[in-house]
Design an enzyme around this catalytic site. Structure first.
Site, PDB file in Angstrom:
ATOM      1  N   ARG A  33       0.961  -1.323   0.039  1.00 44.33           N
ATOM      2  CA  ARG A  33      -0.207   0.084  -0.033  1.00 44.33           C
ATOM      3  C   ARG A  33       0.990   1.391  -0.035  1.00 44.33           C
ATOM      4  O   ARG A  33       0.413   2.373  -0.696  1.00 44.33           O
ATOM      5  CB  ARG A  33      -0.838  -0.003   1.299  1.00 44.33           C
ATOM      6  CG  ARG A  33      -1.844  -1.119   1.362  1.00 44.33           C
ATOM      7  CD  ARG A  33      -3.298  -1.145   1.276  1.00 44.33           C
ATOM      8  NE  ARG A  33      -3.935  -2.360   1.129  1.00 44.33           N
ATOM      9  CZ  ARG A  33      -4.533  -3.057   1.983  1.00 44.33           C
ATOM     10  NH1 ARG A  33      -4.704  -2.800   3.153  1.00 44.33           N
ATOM     11  NH2 ARG A  33      -4.950  -4.209   1.524  1.00 44.33           N
ATOM     12  N   GLU A 177     -13.827 -13.825  10.590  1.00 41.63           N
ATOM     13  CA  GLU A 177     -13.962 -13.170   9.046  1.00 41.63           C
ATOM     14  C   GLU A 177     -13.596 -14.069   7.930  1.00 41.63           C
ATOM     15  O   GLU A 177     -12.489 -14.375   7.569  1.00 41.63           O
ATOM     16  CB  GLU A 177     -12.758 -12.186   9.106  1.00 41.63           C
ATOM     17  CG  GLU A 177     -12.618 -11.193   7.820  1.00 41.63           C
ATOM     18  CD  GLU A 177     -11.617 -10.287   7.628  1.00 41.63           C
ATOM     19  OE1 GLU A 177     -10.823 -10.128   8.514  1.00 41.63           O
ATOM     20  OE2 GLU A 177     -11.559  -9.350   6.727  1.00 41.63           O
ATOM     21  N   LYS A 219     -17.600 -10.708  11.164  1.00 36.08           N
ATOM     22  CA  LYS A 219     -16.823  -9.992  10.149  1.00 36.08           C
ATOM     23  C   LYS A 219     -17.097 -10.410   8.757  1.00 36.08           C
ATOM     24  O   LYS A 219     -16.084 -10.920   8.339  1.00 36.08           O
ATOM     25  CB  LYS A 219     -15.168  -9.401  10.262  1.00 36.08           C
ATOM     26  CG  LYS A 219     -14.598  -8.366   9.701  1.00 36.08           C
ATOM     27  CD  LYS A 219     -13.558  -7.911   9.863  1.00 36.08           C
ATOM     28  CE  LYS A 219     -12.705  -7.040   9.141  1.00 36.08           C
ATOM     29  NZ  LYS A 219     -11.614  -6.344   9.637  1.00 36.08           N
ATOM     30  N   SER A 261     -14.387  -3.864   4.380  1.00 35.89           N
ATOM     31  CA  SER A 261     -14.674  -3.140   3.013  1.00 35.89           C
ATOM     32  C   SER A 261     -14.352  -3.948   1.995  1.00 35.89           C
ATOM     33  O   SER A 261     -14.985  -3.650   0.884  1.00 35.89           O
ATOM     34  CB  SER A 261     -14.013  -1.616   3.294  1.00 35.89           C
ATOM     35  OG  SER A 261     -12.824  -1.546   3.242  1.00 35.89           O
ATOM     36  N   GLY A 262     -13.352  -4.721   1.917  1.00 36.89           N
ATOM     37  CA  GLY A 262     -12.860  -5.450   0.866  1.00 36.89           C
ATOM     38  C   GLY A 262     -12.654  -4.718  -0.500  1.00 36.89           C
ATOM     39  O   GLY A 262     -12.546  -5.214  -1.431  1.00 36.89           O
ATOM     40  N   GLY A 263     -12.164  -3.512  -0.687  1.00 37.69           N
ATOM     41  CA  GLY A 263     -11.953  -2.881  -1.802  1.00 37.69           C
ATOM     42  C   GLY A 263     -12.796  -2.052  -2.291  1.00 37.69           C
ATOM     43  O   GLY A 263     -12.622  -1.176  -3.245  1.00 37.69           O
ATOM     44  N   ARG A 294      -9.078  -0.572   4.221  1.00 33.28           N
ATOM     45  CA  ARG A 294      -8.791   0.481   3.141  1.00 33.28           C
ATOM     46  C   ARG A 294      -9.920   1.534   3.245  1.00 33.28           C
ATOM     47  O   ARG A 294      -9.582   2.712   2.890  1.00 33.28           O
ATOM     48  CB  ARG A 294      -9.077  -0.364   1.884  1.00 33.28           C
ATOM     49  CG  ARG A 294      -7.609  -1.171   1.776  1.00 33.28           C
ATOM     50  CD  ARG A 294      -7.844  -2.218   0.663  1.00 33.28           C
ATOM     51  NE  ARG A 294      -8.361  -3.238   1.185  1.00 33.28           N
ATOM     52  CZ  ARG A 294      -9.014  -4.435   0.421  1.00 33.28           C
ATOM     53  NH1 ARG A 294      -8.659  -4.425  -0.977  1.00 33.28           N
ATOM     54  NH2 ARG A 294      -9.681  -5.301   0.803  1.00 33.28           N
TER      55      ARG A 294
HETATM   56  P1  13P Z   1     -10.720  -4.017   4.259  1.00 31.16           P
HETATM   57  O1  13P Z   1     -11.656  -3.376   4.977  1.00 31.16           O
HETATM   58  O2  13P Z   1      -9.548  -3.209   3.360  1.00 31.16           O
HETATM   59  O3  13P Z   1     -11.181  -5.102   3.294  1.00 31.16           O
HETATM   60  O4  13P Z   1      -9.790  -4.909   5.374  1.00 31.16           O
HETATM   61  C1  13P Z   1     -10.358  -5.260   6.309  1.00 31.16           C
HETATM   62  C2  13P Z   1      -9.646  -6.508   7.164  1.00 31.16           C
HETATM   63  O5  13P Z   1      -9.414  -6.457   8.254  1.00 31.16           O
HETATM   64  C3  13P Z   1      -9.292  -7.238   6.111  1.00 31.16           C
HETATM   65  O6  13P Z   1      -8.682  -8.468   7.025  1.00 31.16           O
END
Ligand code: 13P
Length: 342
Positions: A33, A177, A219, A261-263, A294
């Site tokens: 990043r 998650e 999550k 958030s996943g991108g 993110r």
């Molecule tokens: P993002 O919100 O960027 O997807 O990351 C969350 C997270 O903890 C990924 O393991």
């Protein structure tokens, strides 16, 4: 283990419309990043960046917990205050990512299994003594032809459940998650089907491994069309479909759902969370919150750019983002908040 303490902590993490800030990128992920913005990829830059985040004035008004990485939980601020102390002093609960990453799964081309169970009991004990009160483990499921396979879903669900049981034994709230990835051209209906199957399997395994459901947070991904799917549903449609899926598969005893958030962009993640709370909050059994990395950090990292002189502006961007998400928890987010300092 005191189960009542664990259940109480899980409740605090989703109370008062606050949410979680994931800043638990592994060194490789954090470096990649940084590379996007030309920030030097060294331990000290990672340390400074994390210090910038946790010293944001007012962070604790919207954030109940931060998820750290092994390197970060052992670090200190410039003035030698341990990060964990600074976080706790700000009224925020420290958490820790404890998986060791998603690795290629044998016999399952293109699929991943998350590792990290070996020695986990001892590591959790050490993290608890360092002040962590919750943990995170991420499994990733890819959608595609024949994917995710039943073997991949079951292996990851079993691993998540064994991790969760060890967390509760060590006095930590497990964040479970299972992430169905957004990459690909799958439709929202396909994402729904996969997410439902994954969640049902995960909760079955949590039950089998004797995990106390009241003492964990889920999550999940939102139910979304793949990034390259020609049909992209509206914010309200995503909210409806996501809630329909979660109501089918997530037991009412779970205290909170904290989305990844996943991108997604920061704005879209807030808008979708907001729509879910506007439309359903009053009749959901669990709190609907966020645990974004993110979607909270992206803009702040870009503004910071490795320079101390940018710190204040970066913190302001971070603060605005977490306030937008707190508003989304209440169903009170709107686009004008993106332009004004709330
Ligand atoms: P993002 O919100 O960027 O997807 O990351 C969350 C997270 O903890 C990924 O393991």
């Amino acid at each position: 283990m005191n189960l009542q303490d664990i259940i109480k902590t899980a409740g605090i993490l989703v109370a008062d419309d606050k949410g979680l800030l994931a800043m638990d990128e592994s060194n490789d992920t954090c470096n990649s990043r940084f590379a996007e913005f030309g920030i030097p990829q060294t331990q000290d830059y990672r340390r400074s960046y994390r210090e910038m985040i946790i010293t944001t004035p007012g962070l604790g008004e919207s954030i109940s917990g931060v998820i750290l990485y092994d390197e970060t939980i052992r670090q200190q601020m410039k003035d030698d205050t341990p990060f964990v102390k600074a976080i706790t002093d700000a009224g925020i609960i420290p958490g820790i990512k404890v998986d060791t990453g998603a690795k290629d799964m044998a016999g399952h081309q293109g699929e991943k299994i998350t590792e990290g169970l070996d020695g986990l009991r001892d590591r959790l004990h050490e993290y608890f003594l360092m002040g962590a009160r919750f943990a995170k483990w991420r499994a990733v499921l890819t959608v595609g032809y024949g994917k995710p396979s039943r073997g991949c879903i079951e292996a990851n669900a079993n691993t998540l459940a064994r991790y969760a049981a060890l967390c509760q034994e060590a006095g930590l709230v497990p964040i479970v998650e299972p992430e169905v990835l957004m990459d690909g051209s799958q439709t929202i209906e396909q994402c729904f089907e996969v997410t439902e199957e994954v969640l049902r399997t995960v909760f079955n395994q949590l039950y089998r491994q004797r995990v106390t459901i009241e003492g964990l947070l889920l999550k999940p991904n939102m139910v979304l069309p793949g990034l390259t799917c020609p049909k992209q549903e509206s914010v309200d449609e995503v909210a409806d479909v996501t809630i329909e899926c979660l109501l089918r598969a997530v037991p009412a005893a779970v205290p909170g759902i904290v989305f990844l958030s996943g991108g997604q962009s920061g704005e879209l993640a807030s808008a979708r969370l907001n729509a879910m709370n506007v439309r359903f909050k009053s009749h959901l059994p669990w709190a609907l919150s966020f645990s974004f990395a993110r979607a909270i950090q992206q803009q702040a990292m870009e503004i910071w750019n490795g320079k101390e002189s940018n710190q204040q502006a970066a913190q302001q961007a971070l603060l605005n983002r977490v306030r937008c998400n707190r508003a989304a928890r209440k169903g009170k987010y709107n686009e004008t908040m993106e332009k004004t300092q709330i």
